[in-house]
Scaffold this motif. Structure first.
Motif, PDB file in Angstrom:
ATOM      1  N   PHE A 299      -7.231   8.296  -7.020  1.00  0.00           N
ATOM      2  CA  PHE A 299      -7.130   7.330  -5.921  1.00  0.00           C
ATOM      3  C   PHE A 299      -8.141   6.212  -6.202  1.00  0.00           C
TER       4      PHE A 299
ATOM      5  N   GLY B 228       3.023   9.562   4.263  1.00  0.00           N
ATOM      6  CA  GLY B 228       3.014   8.730   3.064  1.00  0.00           C
ATOM      7  C   GLY B 228       1.967   7.631   3.100  1.00  0.00           C
ATOM      8  N   THR B 229       1.235   7.546   4.211  1.00  0.00           N
ATOM      9  CA  THR B 229       0.227   6.487   4.318  1.00  0.00           C
ATOM     10  C   THR B 229      -1.151   7.006   3.900  1.00  0.00           C
ATOM     11  N   GLY B 230      -1.227   8.282   3.583  1.00  0.00           N
ATOM     12  CA  GLY B 230      -2.517   8.876   3.203  1.00  0.00           C
ATOM     13  C   GLY B 230      -3.260   9.447   4.396  1.00  0.00           C
ATOM     14  N   LYS B 231      -2.505   9.852   5.430  1.00  0.00           N
ATOM     15  CA  LYS B 231      -3.171  10.317   6.666  1.00  0.00           C
ATOM     16  C   LYS B 231      -3.837  11.691   6.488  1.00  0.00           C
ATOM     17  N   THR B 232      -3.318  12.515   5.582  1.00  0.00           N
ATOM     18  CA  THR B 232      -3.955  13.828   5.389  1.00  0.00           C
ATOM     19  C   THR B 232      -5.404  13.648   4.937  1.00  0.00           C
TER      20      THR B 232
ATOM     21  N   GLN C 225      -6.938   5.357   6.044  1.00  0.00           N
ATOM     22  CA  GLN C 225      -8.219   5.948   5.624  1.00  0.00           C
ATOM     23  C   GLN C 225      -9.361   4.988   5.923  1.00  0.00           C
TER      24      GLN C 225
ATOM     25  N   LYS D 258      -8.432   3.156  -4.337  1.00  0.00           N
ATOM     26  CA  LYS D 258      -8.999   2.556  -3.123  1.00  0.00           C
ATOM     27  C   LYS D 258      -8.428   3.242  -1.884  1.00  0.00           C
TER      28      LYS D 258
ATOM     29  N   ARG E  38       6.778   5.954  -0.348  1.00  0.00           N
ATOM     30  CA  ARG E  38       5.503   6.643  -0.170  1.00  0.00           C
ATOM     31  C   ARG E  38       4.520   6.266  -1.271  1.00  0.00           C
TER      32      ARG E  38
ATOM     33  N   ASP F 266       6.828  12.074  -3.599  1.00  0.00           N
ATOM     34  CA  ASP F 266       6.443  10.667  -3.613  1.00  0.00           C
ATOM     35  C   ASP F 266       7.466   9.712  -4.226  1.00  0.00           C
TER      36      ASP F 266
HETATM   37  P1  AMP Z   1       0.088  11.691   3.244  1.00  0.00           P
HETATM   38  O1  AMP Z   1       0.355  10.488   4.098  1.00  0.00           O
HETATM   39  O2  AMP Z   1      -1.181  12.341   3.592  1.00  0.00           O
HETATM   40  O3  AMP Z   1       1.264  12.631   3.252  1.00  0.00           O
HETATM   41  O4  AMP Z   1      -0.123  11.181   1.710  1.00  0.00           O
HETATM   42  C1  AMP Z   1       0.903  10.727   0.893  1.00  0.00           C
HETATM   43  C2  AMP Z   1       0.542  10.755  -0.587  1.00  0.00           C
HETATM   44  O5  AMP Z   1      -0.394   9.737  -0.917  1.00  0.00           O
HETATM   45  C3  AMP Z   1      -0.084  12.069  -1.044  1.00  0.00           C
HETATM   46  O6  AMP Z   1       0.578  12.479  -2.231  1.00  0.00           O
HETATM   47  C4  AMP Z   1      -1.536  11.732  -1.336  1.00  0.00           C
HETATM   48  O7  AMP Z   1      -2.047  12.515  -2.379  1.00  0.00           O
HETATM   49  C5  AMP Z   1      -1.452  10.259  -1.709  1.00  0.00           C
HETATM   50  N1  AMP Z   1      -2.678   9.495  -1.331  1.00  0.00           N
HETATM   51  C6  AMP Z   1      -3.481   9.696  -0.273  1.00  0.00           C
HETATM   52  N2  AMP Z   1      -4.471   8.781  -0.256  1.00  0.00           N
HETATM   53  C7  AMP Z   1      -4.301   7.980  -1.321  1.00  0.00           C
HETATM   54  C8  AMP Z   1      -5.004   6.835  -1.850  1.00  0.00           C
HETATM   55  N3  AMP Z   1      -6.086   6.343  -1.244  1.00  0.00           N
HETATM   56  N4  AMP Z   1      -4.532   6.271  -2.973  1.00  0.00           N
HETATM   57  C9  AMP Z   1      -3.416   6.759  -3.587  1.00  0.00           C
HETATM   58  N5  AMP Z   1      -2.713   7.816  -3.147  1.00  0.00           N
HETATM   59  C10 AMP Z   1      -3.136   8.428  -2.021  1.00  0.00           C
END
Ligand code: AMP
Length: 599
Positions: A22, A50-54, A29, A24, A335, A309
Motif C-alpha cells: 500500500f 473496496g474503499t479500504g474500510k477494513t 483511511q 498511500k 475495487r 479485486d
Molecule cells: P476493503 O474496502 O477493506 O474491502 O478493501 C479493499 C481492498 O483494498 C483490499 O484488498 C485491501 O487489501 C486493499 N487496500 C486497503 N487499503 C489500501 C491502500 N491504502 N492501498 C491499496 N490497497 C488497499
C-alpha cells in the motif's frame, strides 16, 4: 494527501503496510485513522466495500489494543461468513508484526467447539457473524464484557439480513463505555436508528456522497425484451472477451438456471446461492478467485462477502427489488483503485427504476445497445489479433517448425493470416451470422418493428378463469411445471375456460412434450400450438378459426386426434425452425462459440 506515518501508525503496522504494497492511505483511511487513534469516540463511516474500510478500522484497533493481554478487547460484527473470514485474514496480515496477536473468526457452519477453543487461547479481537456470536454468548463460550472497541461492518447489510435483534442482544453484553465504529455503504433509516440507539455523539465521515457509488465505476443499461435477457447476457459476455464478472439474479432458482445455461453454452461460469452447501460455495469462490470461473452468477445475499479485486463487470441480469441493493452490487467492481463497469439488462417496464437508481447513486447511466452479432465477431477477432501480437513465442514449438513450414510452403503470409484467424472467427461468425437484433427502443416499439420476431410459439391451453386462474397465476403455474424462467412464458391471455400463452420457439418441443399426458386435479390439461400468433382479441379470432366452436368444448377423442396432428406438424415446425434467425441449438456444442478458460 498524508502518508501512513503521518496518520500516526506505529512501526509494526507501517512495516506490514510496506509488505502489502500500500503506497498511500485511501480516502476513508485518511479520514478515519487519525480520529480513531487520537480519540475514544464513536464513529459512523459511510463507505463502500473496496474503499479500504477494513484497514480504516483495523489499523487503529490493532494499534490500540493491549497485545500482552489475553482479554477480548475488540469485536467486529459482519453480515456473512465470507466477509468474516476476509476481515480476519486482512487483520492478520495488517498485524503480522504485532507479536502475540490473536484474531479469531466466529461464524456458523463450522465447529463451535473449535471456535470456542480458539477464543479461549486468548483472542484479543473476535470477528463474528451475529447468529453464531449470539449462540456462543448464550452458551457462555465467549466473554465480551470487557471489549473496548466494537465495529458494525456493512451495517446496512446486517440489518437487511434481519440481524437487528441479534445485534441488539450482542451489544447488550458489552460495556457502555466502549467505542462503536459503524461502517455502512448506504444510510437507510434503519442504520440511522441503530446509530442513534447505540452510539454517543458519533463523528460522521463520508467517502463520496451518501449512497453514492464509487467514482471509478461506470453504469450502463441495455434495453431488451424480457424474454431476450439470456441472449443479451451472452452477447455482453462475448463482446467483452476478457470479462471477469459477477452476474446478479434475483432468485436462487434463476441464479442456478442462468449459471447452468452458461456452462451448457460453453462459458466458464458458476453459481453462488444459499441452496448450495458451504463446501460447494467455498469451491465456487475458490475457482472464481483463481479465475477458473469467468462469470460468477450470484444472488445478493450470497455475493455479500465477495472480495475479489479484479472484477471487470457487474451484470445485473435482473434489477434488485431494493434500489439500494444496486449500490452493493456495483461496488463489487471498481475495487482497490481499478475501474469497472456495472451493466443492467432491463425490460421496458423497468426503465423507470433506472431513473430512481440514478437519483440515489447520483450518477447517470449510459443507455447502450446490445451489440449485434457482427460487432461481436469483430471484437472477438481483434481481441485474438492483439493476443497473438502480444504473445511471447514458446520455443518448445521450434522442433515442429519444419513440419509446419512444409505444410504451408505454398501459402503466402496473407493467406496464412486469414486461415489462422478463420479458425476462431468462423465459430463466432457461424453462430452470429443470422442472429436477431435484440435492441428495443425506449419509445415503445421494438426495433424489430414491434412485430413478433417470428421466434415465439403461441399455445392454446384448456384451463382458464373457471379453473381459478388469472394471467399471473397461470403464468406462475406454467413457469413452475415447465421449469422455465420468469421471462420465458409471456403474452398470457386468460379466457373463461381456456387461455393462450407464448414461449420462445426453442421451448416448443419441451412444452408440448410435457403436456402430452399431463393430468391436473384429475383432468387432462391439453396444450396445443395456436395458429393465432397475435395477442389482443386472440380468443375470439381463434374461436372463428376453429369453426366458431369453443375449443374446450371438443370431445376428448377429438382432442387426442388433434394432438397427433400436432405431432406430425412437429416435423413442419422443425423444418421451419432450421431457417429461424437464431442459431440452432444442437446437442453438439461444436457450432456454439465456446469460450476458452481463463488461465
Ligand atoms: P476493503 O474496502 O477493506 O474491502 O478493501 C479493499 C481492498 O483494498 C483490499 O484488498 C485491501 O487489501 C486493499 N487496500 C486497503 N487499503 C489500501 C491502500 N491504502 N492501498 C491499496 N490497497 C488497499
Amino acid at each position: 494527501m498524508s502518508t501512513f506515518q503521518e496518520l500516526g501508525l506505529n512501526e509494526d503496522l507501517i512495516n506490514a503496510i510496506t509488505d502489502l504494497g500500500f503506497t498511500k492511505p485511501s480516502e476513508v483511511q485518511e479520514k478515519a485513522i487519525p480520529v480513531l487513534l487520537e480519540e475514544e469516540r464513536d464513529l459512523v463511516a459511510l463507505a463502500q466495500t473496496g474503499t479500504g474500510k477494513t484497514a480504516a478500522f483495523g489499523f487503529p484497533m490493532l494499534q490500540k489494543i493491549d497485545i500482552n493481554s489475553r482479554t477480548t478487547q475488540g469485536l467486529i460484527l459482519s453480515p456473512t461468513r465470507e466477509l468474516c473470514l476476509q476481515i480476519t485474514n486482512e487483520l492478520k496480515n495488517y498485524g503480522k508484526y504485532c507479536k502475540g496477536l490473536n484474531v479469531t473468526a466466529i461464524y456458523g457452519g463450522a465447529s463451535i467447539t473449535e471456535q470456542a477453543k480458539q477464543v479461549k487461547k486468548g483472542a484479543q479481537i473476535i470477528v463474528a457473524t451475529p447468529g453464531r456470536m449470539k449462540d456462543m454468548i448464550s452458551r457462555k463460550l465467549v466473554d465480551i464484557s470487557k471489549i473496548q472497541y466494537s465495529v458494525l461492518d456493512e451495517a446496512d447489510e446486517m440489518l437487511n439480513m434481519g440481524f437487528y435483534e441479534d445485534i441488539t442482544d450482542i451489544l447488550s453484553h458489552t460495556p457502555m463505555d466502549k467505542s462503536t465504529w459503524l461502517f455502512s455503504a448506504t444510510m437507510p433509516r434503519e442504520v440511522a436508528s441503530i446509530a442513534k440507539k447505540f452510539m454517543y455523539d458519533p463523528i460522521e465521515i463520508t467517502v463520496g456522497n451518501k449512497n453514492e457509488s464509487t467514482s471509478n465505476v461506470s453504469h450502463e443499461y441495455y434495453l431488451v425484451n424480457g424474454r431476450d435477457r439470456y441472449l443479451a447476457l451472452k452477447r455482453l459476455a462475448d463482446a467483452n472477451p476478457d470479462i471477469f464478472s459477477v452476474i446478479f439474479c434475483r432468485t436462487k432458482r434463476d441464479t442456478q438456471r442462468v449459471a447452468e445455461k452458461l456452462v451448457e453454452d460453453g462459458y466458464s461460469a458458476g453459481a453462488l446461492h444459499g441452496d448450495l452447501s458451504q463446501n460447494q460455495r467455498d469451491l465456487v469462490m475458490k475457482s472464481f478467485r483463481n479465475k477458473q470461473i469467468q462469470m460468477l452468477v450470484a444472488t445478493d445475499v450470497a455475493a455479500r462477502g465477495i472480495d475479489v479485486d479484479d472484477v471487470t463487470h457487474v451484470i445485473n441480469y435482473q434489477l434488485p427489488d431494493e434500489t439500494e441493493t444496486y449500490t452493493h452490487r456495483s461496488g463489487r467492481t471498481g475495487r482497490a483503485g481499478k475501474t469497472g463497469v456495472s451493466m443492467v439488462i432491463v425490460a421496458k417496464s423497468e426503465v423507470r427504476k433506472i431513473k430512481s437508481i440514478e437519483r440515489i447513486i447520483k450518477k447517470q447511466f449510459e443507455k447502450k445497445d446490445i451489440p449485434s452479432g457482427i460487432e461481436i465477431c469483430e471484437v472477438q477477432l481483434m481481441s485474438l489479433a492483439n493476443k497473438v501480437h502480444n504473445t511471447e513465442v514458446n520455443h518448445e514449438i521450434d522442433k515442429y517448425l519444419n513440419s509446419i513450414n512444409d505444410l504451408f510452403k505454398d501459402t503466402n503470409k496473407e493467406e496464412l493470416i486469414k486461415k489462422f484467424f478463420s479458425v476462431e472467427f468462423t465459430r463466432f461468425f457461424n453462430y452470429y451470422k443470422n442472429s436477431k437484433d435484440l435492441r428495443v427502443s425506449e419509445s415503445g416499439s421494438s426495433d424489430r418493428g414491434g412485430k413478433s420476431s417470428g421466434t415465439d410459439t403461441r399455445y392454446f391451453i384448456n384451463v382458464g378463469r373457471k379453473d381459478g386462474y388469472d394471467w399471473m397465476s397461470l403464468k406462475d403455474f406454467l413457469k413452475e411445471v415447465l421449469e422455465l424462467g420468469r421471462d420465458d412464458v409471456f403474452k398470457v391471455d386468460v379466457k373463461d375456460s381456456f387461455s393462450f400463452f407464448n414461449t420462445e420457439k426453442e421451448n416448443e418441443e419441451k412444452v408440448l412434450a410435457f403436456f402430452t399426458d399431463f393430468k391436473y386435479n384429475g383432468r387432462f390439461v391439453n396444450v396445443e400450438v395456436s395458429e393465432n400468433k397475435g395477442r389482443s382479441g386472440g380468443g375470439r379470432r381463434d374461436r372463428k378459426r376453429s369453426g366458431g366452436r369453443r375449443r374446450d368444448d371438443k370431445p376428448r377423442g377429438e382432442r387426442r386426434s388433434r394432438r397427433s396432428e400436432n405431432s406430425e406438424n412437429k416435423n413442419d415446425r422443425r423444418s421451419r425452425r432450421s431457417d429461424s434467425p437464431k442459431p440452432r441449438r444442437s446437442k453438439s456444442t461444436s457450432d456454439r462459440p465456446r469460450r476458452s478458460r481463463r488461465k
